[in-house]
Design a protein around this motif. Structure first.
Motif, PDB file in Angstrom:
ATOM      1  N   ARG A   1      18.876 -14.261-102.047  1.00  0.00           N
ATOM      2  CA  ARG A   1      19.937 -13.243-102.057  1.00  0.00           C
ATOM      3  C   ARG A   1      20.890 -13.384-100.851  1.00  0.00           C
ATOM      4  O   ARG A   1      21.996 -12.829-100.847  1.00  0.00           O
ATOM      5  CB  ARG A   1      19.297 -11.836-102.085  1.00  0.00           C
ATOM      6  CG  ARG A   1      20.273 -10.679-102.301  1.00  0.00           C
ATOM      7  CD  ARG A   1      21.080 -10.825-103.548  1.00  0.00           C
ATOM      8  NE  ARG A   1      22.104  -9.790-103.672  1.00  0.00           N
ATOM      9  CZ  ARG A   1      23.232  -9.766-102.981  1.00  0.00           C
ATOM     10  NH1 ARG A   1      23.500 -10.699-102.089  1.00  0.00           N
ATOM     11  NH2 ARG A   1      24.112  -8.801-103.167  1.00  0.00           N
ATOM     12  N   ASP A   2      20.443 -14.161 -99.850  1.00  0.00           N
ATOM     13  CA  ASP A   2      21.287 -14.387 -98.666  1.00  0.00           C
ATOM     14  C   ASP A   2      22.097 -15.679 -98.769  1.00  0.00           C
ATOM     15  O   ASP A   2      22.847 -16.008 -97.849  1.00  0.00           O
ATOM     16  CB  ASP A   2      20.411 -14.469 -97.400  1.00  0.00           C
ATOM     17  CG  ASP A   2      19.845 -13.111 -97.014  1.00  0.00           C
ATOM     18  OD1 ASP A   2      20.362 -12.091 -97.513  1.00  0.00           O
ATOM     19  OD2 ASP A   2      18.893 -13.075 -96.203  1.00  0.00           O
ATOM     20  N   TRP A   3      21.937 -16.421 -99.851  1.00  0.00           N
ATOM     21  CA  TRP A   3      22.628 -17.707 -99.970  1.00  0.00           C
ATOM     22  C   TRP A   3      24.135 -17.522-100.122  1.00  0.00           C
ATOM     23  O   TRP A   3      24.618 -16.439-100.455  1.00  0.00           O
ATOM     24  CB  TRP A   3      22.078 -18.488-101.166  1.00  0.00           C
ATOM     25  CG  TRP A   3      20.674 -18.980-100.971  1.00  0.00           C
ATOM     26  CD1 TRP A   3      19.934 -18.945 -99.823  1.00  0.00           C
ATOM     27  CD2 TRP A   3      19.837 -19.570-101.972  1.00  0.00           C
ATOM     28  NE1 TRP A   3      18.692 -19.486-100.061  1.00  0.00           N
ATOM     29  CE2 TRP A   3      18.609 -19.877-101.365  1.00  0.00           C
ATOM     30  CE3 TRP A   3      20.007 -19.868-103.318  1.00  0.00           C
ATOM     31  CZ2 TRP A   3      17.554 -20.466-102.057  1.00  0.00           C
ATOM     32  CZ3 TRP A   3      18.969 -20.462-104.013  1.00  0.00           C
ATOM     33  CH2 TRP A   3      17.756 -20.762-103.381  1.00  0.00           C
ATOM     34  N   LYS A   4      24.848 -18.616 -99.893  1.00  0.00           N
ATOM     35  CA  LYS A   4      26.318 -18.579 -99.963  1.00  0.00           C
ATOM     36  C   LYS A   4      26.817 -18.620-101.406  1.00  0.00           C
ATOM     37  O   LYS A   4      26.142 -19.139-102.292  1.00  0.00           O
ATOM     38  CB  LYS A   4      26.888 -19.759 -99.169  1.00  0.00           C
ATOM     39  CG  LYS A   4      26.712 -19.563 -97.674  1.00  0.00           C
ATOM     40  CD  LYS A   4      26.951 -20.833 -96.875  1.00  0.00           C
ATOM     41  CE  LYS A   4      26.512 -20.625 -95.434  1.00  0.00           C
ATOM     42  NZ  LYS A   4      26.273 -21.887 -94.725  1.00  0.00           N
ATOM     43  N   LEU A   5      28.010 -18.097-101.570  1.00  0.00           N
ATOM     44  CA  LEU A   5      28.609 -17.991-102.900  1.00  0.00           C
ATOM     45  C   LEU A   5      29.156 -19.323-103.411  1.00  0.00           C
ATOM     46  O   LEU A   5      29.876 -20.027-102.694  1.00  0.00           O
ATOM     47  CB  LEU A   5      29.757 -16.980-102.852  1.00  0.00           C
ATOM     48  CG  LEU A   5      30.505 -16.768-104.167  1.00  0.00           C
ATOM     49  CD1 LEU A   5      29.734 -15.822-105.077  1.00  0.00           C
ATOM     50  CD2 LEU A   5      31.910 -16.264-103.914  1.00  0.00           C
ATOM     51  N   ILE A   6      28.831 -19.644-104.656  1.00  0.00           N
ATOM     52  CA  ILE A   6      29.469 -20.774-105.340  1.00  0.00           C
ATOM     53  C   ILE A   6      30.645 -20.234-106.164  1.00  0.00           C
ATOM     54  O   ILE A   6      31.784 -20.590-105.936  1.00  0.00           O
ATOM     55  CB  ILE A   6      28.467 -21.534-106.238  1.00  0.00           C
ATOM     56  CG1 ILE A   6      27.340 -22.117-105.387  1.00  0.00           C
ATOM     57  CG2 ILE A   6      29.187 -22.627-107.021  1.00  0.00           C
ATOM     58  CD1 ILE A   6      26.131 -22.593-106.176  1.00  0.00           C
ATOM     59  N   SER A   7      30.366 -19.316-107.085  1.00  0.00           N
ATOM     60  CA  SER A   7      31.440 -18.695-107.863  1.00  0.00           C
ATOM     61  C   SER A   7      30.911 -17.486-108.628  1.00  0.00           C
ATOM     62  O   SER A   7      29.783 -17.034-108.385  1.00  0.00           O
ATOM     63  CB  SER A   7      32.073 -19.697-108.819  1.00  0.00           C
ATOM     64  OG  SER A   7      33.279 -19.188-109.346  1.00  0.00           O
ATOM     65  N   VAL A   8      31.713 -16.989-109.537  1.00  0.00           N
ATOM     66  CA  VAL A   8      31.379 -15.820-110.347  1.00  0.00           C
ATOM     67  C   VAL A   8      31.570 -16.189-111.823  1.00  0.00           C
ATOM     68  O   VAL A   8      32.254 -17.159-112.132  1.00  0.00           O
ATOM     69  CB  VAL A   8      32.280 -14.624-109.985  1.00  0.00           C
ATOM     70  CG1 VAL A   8      31.950 -14.119-108.590  1.00  0.00           C
ATOM     71  CG2 VAL A   8      33.760 -15.007-110.073  1.00  0.00           C
TER      72      VAL A   8
ATOM     73  N   ALA B   1      26.934 -13.655-110.321  1.00  0.00           N
ATOM     74  CA  ALA B   1      27.321 -14.326-109.091  1.00  0.00           C
ATOM     75  C   ALA B   1      26.418 -15.543-108.992  1.00  0.00           C
ATOM     76  O   ALA B   1      25.199 -15.435-109.219  1.00  0.00           O
ATOM     77  CB  ALA B   1      27.117 -13.427-107.883  1.00  0.00           C
TER      78      ALA B   1
ATOM     79  N   LEU C   1      24.981 -18.370-106.572  1.00  0.00           N
ATOM     80  CA  LEU C   1      24.791 -18.679-105.152  1.00  0.00           C
ATOM     81  C   LEU C   1      24.090 -20.027-105.026  1.00  0.00           C
ATOM     82  O   LEU C   1      23.437 -20.486-105.966  1.00  0.00           O
ATOM     83  CB  LEU C   1      23.943 -17.591-104.482  1.00  0.00           C
ATOM     84  CG  LEU C   1      24.349 -16.125-104.712  1.00  0.00           C
ATOM     85  CD1 LEU C   1      23.405 -15.196-103.940  1.00  0.00           C
ATOM     86  CD2 LEU C   1      25.787 -15.869-104.282  1.00  0.00           C
TER      87      LEU C   1
ATOM     88  N   LEU D   1      22.649 -14.829-110.403  1.00  0.00           N
ATOM     89  CA  LEU D   1      22.237 -13.428-110.414  1.00  0.00           C
ATOM     90  C   LEU D   1      23.033 -12.718-111.500  1.00  0.00           C
ATOM     91  O   LEU D   1      24.268 -12.746-111.478  1.00  0.00           O
ATOM     92  CB  LEU D   1      22.530 -12.770-109.056  1.00  0.00           C
ATOM     93  CG  LEU D   1      21.682 -13.192-107.866  1.00  0.00           C
ATOM     94  CD1 LEU D   1      21.949 -14.633-107.439  1.00  0.00           C
ATOM     95  CD2 LEU D   1      21.954 -12.252-106.679  1.00  0.00           C
TER      96      LEU D   1
ATOM     97  N   TYR E   1      32.664 -24.840-108.093  1.00  0.00           N
ATOM     98  CA  TYR E   1      32.826 -24.135-106.810  1.00  0.00           C
ATOM     99  C   TYR E   1      34.206 -23.471-106.750  1.00  0.00           C
ATOM    100  O   TYR E   1      35.210 -24.109-107.050  1.00  0.00           O
ATOM    101  CB  TYR E   1      32.659 -25.116-105.662  1.00  0.00           C
ATOM    102  CG  TYR E   1      32.726 -24.502-104.291  1.00  0.00           C
ATOM    103  CD1 TYR E   1      31.594 -23.943-103.701  1.00  0.00           C
ATOM    104  CD2 TYR E   1      33.922 -24.462-103.580  1.00  0.00           C
ATOM    105  CE1 TYR E   1      31.655 -23.386-102.445  1.00  0.00           C
ATOM    106  CE2 TYR E   1      33.992 -23.901-102.323  1.00  0.00           C
ATOM    107  CZ  TYR E   1      32.850 -23.353-101.756  1.00  0.00           C
ATOM    108  OH  TYR E   1      32.913 -22.792-100.516  1.00  0.00           O
TER     109      TYR E   1
END
Lengths: 183, 183
Positions: free
Chosen positions: B55-62, B74, B76, B101, B181
């Motif tokens: 849940r703390d990982w960085k965002l790739i996209s939505v 989301a 990640l 997620l 990305y």
């Protein structure tokens, strides 16, 4: 307007006058914003620098706006903001920064082809990035939040930024923040 | 079907037979998966533990899926995955993990009230979390990716997990990964 030249002297005087007027106008244009109280306030309540490293921040949630906006958003927070969300601290403490990354909301032809039907929407071209920066003293006149909006890395005009606070002020119950944390 | 009872003996024999058949069926059902080669493979190609800290990982996209899924996602990535995306490394290196997620895609009455029109959609209740774990040896039979799907923290049945690979296999050009990305 008709100008009658009476000789070199008059010509020189007109040229000198034009130069003087131009110089004075320039001085006035440059100095007026700095000396005006209204503009000092405006400068203080808006954020004009992109917070560093925001693309690496943790996820708060996602959002979609239909209509003219047609936007797909990911909302990220710096560590202060994420901690406040997870521990349900309200109001947000000073230092909290929330970033809203916006892209076009577009259908994915690639995904739809695999799924065999039109159902998939993804983030298209980036449109803008917005920030809310919490500093209860610096931004006291706008609920403790400084607002920012960047198109292609360039800050939006003050006319745009002035529209942020009146709308955010309507959701006082969550300290002016629209986005809820998604587990 | 008509059963004619000839007496207690016949009745006991029928009952005994039913019990035996039931027991044998149970034994077969329990033992077959453990001893069958096919099922050993199945155990190896699925991921049954939630990767820690995702849940703390960085965002790739939505992403958004309409229809029955009605999902808001989301996506990640762990550091290995994010680096691969940003440096356009394909195929993804071993150790890369991508998390999707999912929440319900719901209108936000609160936002719409502020905006004065129905335009706003947000993440509702969480529905599931899915993972792709890259390990080119362990998951060689499914393109180097192990697939996982968790509802409320519990891994989905193998029947569900078996549907992942055939669909992902169709997007070979991006190493079986749907999500691009978003900068």
């Amino acid at each position: 307007m008709i100008i009658v030249f009476e000789g070199d002297t008059m010509m020189r005087r007109i040229s000198l006058l034009l130069v003087l007027v131009g110089t004075l106008a320039g001085v006035v244009a440059v100095r007026a914003p700095a000396s005006g109280q209204a503009d000092q306030d405006a400068a203080a309540i808006f954020v004009t620098k992109i917070p560093t490293g925001y693309r690496d921040w943790k996820l708060i949630s996602v959002a979609h706006e239909e209509g003219n906006l047609n936007s797909f958003a990911a909302i990220l927070g710096n560590d202060v903001a994420i901690e406040a969300y997870r521990e349900r601290k309200l109001p947000f403490p000073d230092g909290a920064i929330i970033a809203a990354l916006h892209w076009r909301f577009v259908p994915s032809e690639e995904n739809n082809k695999v799924f065999g039907r039109s159902q998939s929407f993804v983030a298209g071209q980036p449109t803008n990035v917005q920030f809310m920066v919490k500093d209860s003293k610096k931004y006291a006149s706008t609920g403790g939040w400084g607002f920012a909006h960047f198109n292609d890395g360039k800050p939006a005009d003050e006319a745009v930024l002035k529209t942020c606070y009146p709308c955010h002020a309507k959701i006082e119950g969550s300290d002016l923040v629209f986005t809820r944390y998604s587990p």
